[in-house]
Design an enzyme around this catalytic site. Structure first.
Site, mmCIF file in Angstrom:
data_model
loop_
_atom_site.group_PDB
_atom_site.id
_atom_site.type_symbol
_atom_site.label_atom_id
_atom_site.label_comp_id
_atom_site.label_asym_id
_atom_site.label_seq_id
_atom_site.Cartn_x
_atom_site.Cartn_y
_atom_site.Cartn_z
ATOM 1 N N GLN A 151 2.137 -6.138 -3.096
ATOM 2 C CA GLN A 151 2.589 -6.190 -1.701
ATOM 3 C C GLN A 151 3.865 -5.344 -1.532
ATOM 4 O O GLN A 151 4.017 -4.358 -2.222
ATOM 5 C CB GLN A 151 2.798 -7.639 -1.223
ATOM 6 C CG GLN A 151 1.490 -8.420 -1.035
ATOM 7 C CD GLN A 151 0.906 -8.949 -2.323
ATOM 8 O OE1 GLN A 151 1.574 -9.625 -3.083
ATOM 9 N NE2 GLN A 151 -0.344 -8.660 -2.590
ATOM 10 N N GLY A 203 -4.427 -4.464 -3.798
ATOM 11 C CA GLY A 203 -5.404 -3.429 -4.127
ATOM 12 C C GLY A 203 -4.612 -2.213 -4.546
ATOM 13 O O GLY A 203 -4.023 -1.540 -3.707
ATOM 14 N N HIS A 204 -4.525 -1.983 -5.843
ATOM 15 C CA HIS A 204 -3.712 -0.874 -6.376
ATOM 16 C C HIS A 204 -4.649 0.211 -6.883
ATOM 17 O O HIS A 204 -5.420 -0.009 -7.812
ATOM 18 C CB HIS A 204 -2.794 -1.382 -7.502
ATOM 19 C CG HIS A 204 -1.785 -2.378 -7.029
ATOM 20 N ND1 HIS A 204 -0.880 -2.988 -7.852
ATOM 21 C CD2 HIS A 204 -1.515 -2.848 -5.779
ATOM 22 C CE1 HIS A 204 -0.117 -3.803 -7.137
ATOM 23 N NE2 HIS A 204 -0.491 -3.740 -5.884
ATOM 24 N N ASP A 244 0.808 -1.226 0.000
ATOM 25 C CA ASP A 244 0.000 0.000 0.000
ATOM 26 C C ASP A 244 0.841 1.276 0.000
ATOM 27 O O ASP A 244 0.425 2.309 0.537
ATOM 28 C CB ASP A 244 -0.980 0.017 1.200
ATOM 29 C CG ASP A 244 -1.887 -1.191 1.193
ATOM 30 O OD1 ASP A 244 -2.208 -1.687 0.098
ATOM 31 O OD2 ASP A 244 -2.282 -1.647 2.281
ATOM 32 N N LYS A 277 1.815 2.093 -5.007
ATOM 33 C CA LYS A 277 2.384 1.524 -6.248
ATOM 34 C C LYS A 277 1.466 1.779 -7.444
ATOM 35 O O LYS A 277 1.930 2.105 -8.531
ATOM 36 C CB LYS A 277 2.623 0.006 -6.090
ATOM 37 C CG LYS A 277 3.628 -0.353 -5.017
ATOM 38 C CD LYS A 277 3.734 -1.848 -4.820
ATOM 39 C CE LYS A 277 2.494 -2.502 -4.272
ATOM 40 N NZ LYS A 277 2.114 -2.098 -2.899
HETATM 41 P P1 GDP Z 1 -0.725 0.244 -3.530
HETATM 42 O O1 GDP Z 1 -1.307 -1.018 -3.027
HETATM 43 O O2 GDP Z 1 0.735 0.362 -3.252
HETATM 44 O O3 GDP Z 1 -1.047 0.512 -4.962
HETATM 45 O O4 GDP Z 1 -1.424 1.412 -2.676
HETATM 46 P P2 GDP Z 1 -3.001 1.553 -2.360
HETATM 47 O O5 GDP Z 1 -3.696 1.931 -3.593
HETATM 48 O O6 GDP Z 1 -3.477 0.353 -1.628
HETATM 49 O O7 GDP Z 1 -2.975 2.706 -1.299
HETATM 50 C C1 GDP Z 1 -2.481 3.961 -1.589
HETATM 51 C C2 GDP Z 1 -3.591 5.002 -1.358
HETATM 52 O O8 GDP Z 1 -3.024 6.293 -1.295
HETATM 53 C C3 GDP Z 1 -4.591 5.058 -2.484
HETATM 54 O O9 GDP Z 1 -5.840 5.414 -1.957
HETATM 55 C C4 GDP Z 1 -4.060 6.173 -3.392
HETATM 56 O O10 GDP Z 1 -5.060 6.801 -4.149
HETATM 57 C C5 GDP Z 1 -3.494 7.120 -2.367
HETATM 58 N N1 GDP Z 1 -2.313 7.891 -2.792
HETATM 59 C C6 GDP Z 1 -1.294 7.527 -3.594
HETATM 60 N N2 GDP Z 1 -0.346 8.487 -3.650
HETATM 61 C C7 GDP Z 1 -0.786 9.487 -2.852
HETATM 62 C C8 GDP Z 1 -0.246 10.743 -2.454
HETATM 63 O O11 GDP Z 1 0.848 11.135 -2.829
HETATM 64 N N3 GDP Z 1 -0.986 11.492 -1.585
HETATM 65 C C9 GDP Z 1 -2.210 11.090 -1.113
HETATM 66 N N4 GDP Z 1 -2.844 11.886 -0.273
HETATM 67 N N5 GDP Z 1 -2.740 9.910 -1.472
HETATM 68 C C10 GDP Z 1 -2.052 9.126 -2.304
HETATM 69 P P1 IMO Z 2 -0.814 -4.273 -2.192
HETATM 70 O O1 IMO Z 2 -0.340 -4.861 -3.483
HETATM 71 C C1 IMO Z 2 -0.977 -4.578 2.176
HETATM 72 C C2 IMO Z 2 -1.116 -8.617 3.874
HETATM 73 C C3 IMO Z 2 -2.401 -9.074 4.535
HETATM 74 C C4 IMO Z 2 -1.835 -10.018 5.604
HETATM 75 C C5 IMO Z 2 -0.665 -10.663 4.866
HETATM 76 C C6 IMO Z 2 -0.973 -12.030 4.281
HETATM 77 O O2 IMO Z 2 -2.111 -3.573 -2.295
HETATM 78 O O3 IMO Z 2 0.257 -3.455 -1.552
HETATM 79 P P2 IMO Z 2 -2.419 -12.786 2.167
HETATM 80 O O4 IMO Z 2 -3.868 -12.588 1.868
HETATM 81 O O5 IMO Z 2 -1.501 -12.210 1.163
HETATM 82 O O6 IMO Z 2 -2.078 -14.205 2.496
HETATM 83 O O7 IMO Z 2 -2.189 -11.978 3.546
HETATM 84 O O8 IMO Z 2 -0.301 -9.771 3.821
HETATM 85 N N1 IMO Z 2 -1.284 -8.131 2.480
HETATM 86 C C7 IMO Z 2 -1.201 -6.842 2.109
HETATM 87 N N2 IMO Z 2 -1.043 -5.732 2.852
HETATM 88 N N3 IMO Z 2 -1.017 -4.485 0.823
HETATM 89 C C8 IMO Z 2 -1.172 -5.598 0.073
HETATM 90 O O9 IMO Z 2 -1.113 -5.572 -1.276
HETATM 91 C C9 IMO Z 2 -1.300 -6.845 0.706
HETATM 92 N N4 IMO Z 2 -1.455 -8.109 0.272
HETATM 93 C C10 IMO Z 2 -1.429 -8.883 1.362
HETATM 94 O O10 IMO Z 2 -3.094 -7.987 5.112
HETATM 95 O O11 IMO Z 2 -1.309 -9.277 6.660
HETATM 96 MG MG MG Z 3 -2.883 -1.705 -1.824
#
Ligand code: GDP
Ligand code: IMO
Ligand code: MG
Length: 423
Positions: free
Chosen positions: A223, A39-40, A12, A15
């Site tokens: 991840q 979840g990207h 999270d 990415k």
């Molecule tokens: P990922 O799993 O690495 O792709 O990250 P996620 O999408 O799960 O979580 C990142 C969250 O932060 C998402 O809701 C993005 O829309 C948000 N986000 C990404 N970059 C920025 C930033 O620079 N500032 C803010 N405020 N939000 C951001």
């Molecule tokens: P992105 O790509 C954050 C965490 C789960 C749990 C552990 C194992 O969005 O960054 P799993 O279901 O993979 O066996 O769970 O890994 N986890 C993540 N945490 N971002 C993710 O993906 C994750 N994918 C798995 O919360 O702690």
């Molecule tokens: Mg994510």
């Protein structure tokens, strides 16, 4: 050019946003591991898209997107995503391909993932419940179903019978759960087997040909480094190699062909699920980060645990991923905090640890050693030039850069594509 984008914390990091941004200069975006646990998020023209399986480059109508062999593919989740995108005018026709040798997540993988985590009791991992660990376990146990097996009716039936014999034994004798019927799964998956056929391809051959033609390929990691099965905080990890090295085995690309490696790092730290987290904040500062950063899981909606930036883990991530650069996200979220802390080492049992310890006892019980920096109060979300950032924000970035010993080349100040500061 082959560029790998990898998460350098516990996932999270942002990415999705960064991959979407970098995809501008790419021809192909290819996911190399993980599955529906990811979840990207990509925000485009105020619309938010969350990708679980589909690569984060799909919003560009001319980019080819690949789901690699290292991914575990849940067809139900895939088609939900496809339908959502199609409803929103994004066509994937002829530009989304799936590796023949990726493994398929079937209903029993999801059920078992949830049952097993419950059975772990106090040692629960807090998995996403998406059948990730159980699908990878079957792959390594050699009773998995690959995409190429899934789409061949007779082979799928044969593999399903073998797998279910074992799973039903577990369901009946051990977990005291209802057994699953071969015919039911066979029938229920029929629609997916039909629909997936036209997307299945020898993507490794294709990618290597495209690399030889000089095309630009972006390998998308899911991840993060500390959820990696080998290098993360085991057992509180996911079941795949999320580090940059995973791109080679998860796509079938030689290490010789990887030309750039970009690490995505959040300006503070978050974690979802269980496991050690030395800089975790359980106070008002943690609450502030969760609320200002909207830190709720993109896949499960769970509140993310929040804490200060940890330079010890980021330095380790830079080393094992071989990072050329860091892209820092969510700097805007820190606006308004008077004193910002950064962990530079850990203390445990009278000893100082400057490097990330694999010893869970140390990592779970250590105390972070902090440096404190002055914060800033100006809104930075519309700033595009580095020099226009408040002095304290620049100082924060530069101090972290010194600690992690890799340049921070880009800074994200909001969720949309345009909110980027290029240095
Ligand atoms: P990922 O799993 O690495 O792709 O990250 P996620 O999408 O799960 O979580 C990142 C969250 O932060 C998402 O809701 C993005 O829309 C948000 N986000 C990404 N970059 C920025 C930033 O620079 N500032 C803010 N405020 N939000 C951001
Ligand atoms: P992105 O790509 C954050 C965490 C789960 C749990 C552990 C194992 O969005 O960054 P799993 O279901 O993979 O066996 O769970 O890994 N986890 C993540 N945490 N971002 C993710 O993906 C994750 N994918 C798995 O919360 O702690
Ligand atoms: Mg994510």
């Amino acid at each position: 050019m082959v560029k790998v984008v990898v998460g350098t914390q516990w996932g999270d990091e942002g990415k999705g946003k960064i991959i979407d941004f970098l995809a501008q200069d790419m021809d192909i975006v290819a996911r190399y591991q993980g599955g529906g646990n990811a979840g990207h998020t990509v925000v485009l023209e105020d619309k938010k898209y969350v990708f679980h399986l589909i690569p984060s480059g799909i919003l560009y109508p001319d980019k080819i997107c690949i789901i690699g062999n290292g991914v575990v593919l849940d067809p139900v989740s895939l088609f939900e995503e496809i339908e959502y995108l199609e409803k929103n005018g994004v066509s994937m026709e002829g530009r989304l391909f799936i590796a023949e040798n990726a493994h398929v997540t079937l209903p029993y993988h999801k059920i078992l993932d949830q049952i097993e985590d419950k059975f772990r009791g106090k040692g629960a991992l807090g998995t996403t419940g998406r059948g990730i660990g159980t699908t990878y376990a079957d792959k390594f146990n050699r009773i998995g179903v690959r995409v190429i097996d899934f789409i061949e009716d007779d082979i799928f039936m044969e593999k399903l019978k073998i797998a279910l014999k074992l799973k039903n034994y577990l369901f009946r004798e051990y977990y005291k759960e209802e057994m699953l019927a071969v015919d039911k799964i066979y029938k229920e998956t029929e629609i997916y087997r039909q629909r997936i056929k036209k997307m299945v391809k020898n993507v490794t051959l294709y990618l290597n040909e495209e690399i030889d033609k000089g095309k630009n390929i972006l390998a998308e990691g899911a991840q993060g480094t500390f959820l990696d099965i080998d290098f993360g905080t085991y057992p509180y990890v996911t079941a795949s190699n999320s580090i940059a090295g995973g791109a080679c085995t998860g796509l079938g690309i030689s290490p010789k062909k990887i030309t750039h490696i970009t690490g995505v790092v959040k300006s503070y730290t978050t974690r979802v699920g269980m496991g050690p987290f030395p800089t975790e904040l359980k106070d008002d500062d943690g609450e502030f980060l969760r609320s200002a950063g909207n830190e709720y899981g993109a896949t499960t909606g769970r509140p993310r645990r929040c804490g200060w930036f940890d330079a010890v883990i980021s330095r380790f991530a830079a080393s094992i991923n071989g990072l050329d650069e860091f892209v820092m996200t969510k700097l805007d979220v820190l606006t308004g905090i008077k004193k910002i802390k950064v962990a530079v080492a850990y203390k445990f049992d009278g000893e100082l640890y400057k490097n990330y310890p694999f010893n869970t006892k140390v990592f779970s019980n250590c105390e972070a050693v902090y440096e404190e920096l002055d914060g800033w109060s100006e809104d930075i979300s519309s700033i595009r030039e580095y020099n226009k950032l408040p002095d304290n924000a620049k100082r924060y970035v530069e101090r972290i850069e010194e600690l992690i010993e890799v340049p921070i080349t880009k800074i994200s100040t909001g969720s949309s594509r345009e909110q980027m500061v290029i240095r």
